[in-house]
Write a protein that holds these residues in place. Structure first.
Motif, PDB file in Angstrom:
ATOM      1  N   PHE A   1    -115.579  80.707  39.237  1.00 29.68           N
ATOM      2  CA  PHE A   1    -116.210  81.832  38.561  1.00 29.68           C
ATOM      3  C   PHE A   1    -115.216  82.702  37.820  1.00 29.68           C
TER       4      PHE A   1
ATOM      5  N   PRO B   1    -116.838  76.166  31.862  1.00 27.09           N
ATOM      6  CA  PRO B   1    -116.863  77.293  32.795  1.00 27.09           C
ATOM      7  C   PRO B   1    -118.178  77.484  33.553  1.00 27.09           C
ATOM      8  N   TYR B   2    -119.283  76.953  33.054  1.00 25.90           N
ATOM      9  CA  TYR B   2    -120.576  77.173  33.707  1.00 25.90           C
ATOM     10  C   TYR B   2    -120.988  76.021  34.624  1.00 25.90           C
TER      11      TYR B   2
ATOM     12  N   ASN C   1    -113.585  84.560  30.414  1.00 22.51           N
ATOM     13  CA  ASN C   1    -114.184  84.436  29.079  1.00 22.51           C
ATOM     14  C   ASN C   1    -114.953  85.698  28.705  1.00 22.51           C
ATOM     15  N   PHE C   2    -115.654  86.265  29.677  1.00 24.29           N
ATOM     16  CA  PHE C   2    -116.424  87.477  29.433  1.00 24.29           C
ATOM     17  C   PHE C   2    -115.512  88.635  29.024  1.00 24.29           C
TER      18      PHE C   2
ATOM     19  N   TYR D   1    -113.263  81.728  35.636  1.00 28.87           N
ATOM     20  CA  TYR D   1    -113.291  81.301  34.232  1.00 28.87           C
ATOM     21  C   TYR D   1    -114.417  81.977  33.466  1.00 28.87           C
ATOM     22  N   ILE D   2    -115.561  82.110  34.099  1.00 28.42           N
ATOM     23  CA  ILE D   2    -116.687  82.789  33.450  1.00 28.42           C
ATOM     24  C   ILE D   2    -116.296  84.224  33.138  1.00 28.42           C
TER      25      ILE D   2
ATOM     26  N   CYS E   1    -113.076  73.411  34.996  1.00 26.95           N
ATOM     27  CA  CYS E   1    -113.690  74.704  34.707  1.00 26.95           C
ATOM     28  C   CYS E   1    -113.135  75.361  33.444  1.00 26.95           C
TER      29      CYS E   1
ATOM     30  N   GLY F   1    -123.605  77.783  29.021  1.00 26.53           N
ATOM     31  CA  GLY F   1    -124.517  78.258  30.061  1.00 26.53           C
ATOM     32  C   GLY F   1    -125.943  78.377  29.574  1.00 26.53           C
TER      33      GLY F   1
END
Length: 196
Positions: free
Chosen positions: A156, A95-96, A162-163, A158-159, A91, A20
């Motif tokens: 989203f 992911p971004y 990961n976070f 996936y984002i 994704c 990202g």
């Protein structure tokens, strides 16, 4: 196309879609690709030109195949499931990607043209979603809300996955893999309702 040129493009894609890093510099690309900045300038002349070339490749190899699942001749639920499965493939690696599309849309003529054309093709999809709403197969009030949720839920997550995995939060059960099948079932339940 040379191996070095491909490494530079792959490094740029990784910076954009895996990390990202939309404000990447040629130094970032050089460091990641292990190519000299002079070599990057030789192949691409500028950061903007590199980003334009990479955007075209992202569009043709990642974006187009994903969205084409929604304009095939399958029934609505099959289209949605195929889109979710294609989204999982893309994704999970990048992911971004959807954030990148939103950020680049205003400045990329290639993306603008693609989405203008795909929106024309989406008229049938919107009509199908509206018919599903009319038949009470979904609790959504509009096709726009249905599609907004479909796109955001498909990528989203996936984002945020990961976070949350990057945080040191004690969880009762920690998973090393993201269960796409279960996620896709949950998304279908949200879109079409378990009781419908």
């Amino acid at each position: 196309m040379s191996d070095t040129e491909n490494k530079i493009k792959a490094a740029t894609v990784d910076l954009l879609l895996k990390e990202g890093n939309f404000g990447f510099t040629l130094y970032d690309v050089a460091e990641r690709s292990r190519a000299n900045r002079t070599v990057i300038h030789y192949y691409f002349r500028s950061r903007d030109n590199l980003q334009t070339v990479v955007t075209k490749e992202i569009l043709s190899t990642l974006v187009r195949p994903r969205y084409e699942t929604l304009i095939c001749k399958d029934d609505l639920k099959s289209k949605i499931l195929n889109f979710l499965e294609e989204s999982d493939k893309i994704c999970s690696l990048y992911p971004y990607i959807d954030v990148f599309l939103m950020v680049r849309l205003k400045v990329s003529q290639d993306l603008q043209l693609f989405f203008q054309n795909i929106l024309e093709s989406f008229k049938d999809l919107i009509f199908e979603v509206q018919e599903a709403i009319d038949r009470k197969e979904t609790n959504y009030q509009s096709a726009q809300l249905f599609l907004s949720d479909l796109f955001s839920l498909s990528s989203f997550s996936y984002i945020f996955s990961n976070f949350f995995q990057s945080l040191d939060i004690p969880l009762h059960q920690k998973s090393n893999s993201y269960d796409c099948t279960n996620k896709n079932g949950r998304i279908l339940d949200i879109l079409f309702g378990r009781n419908n």
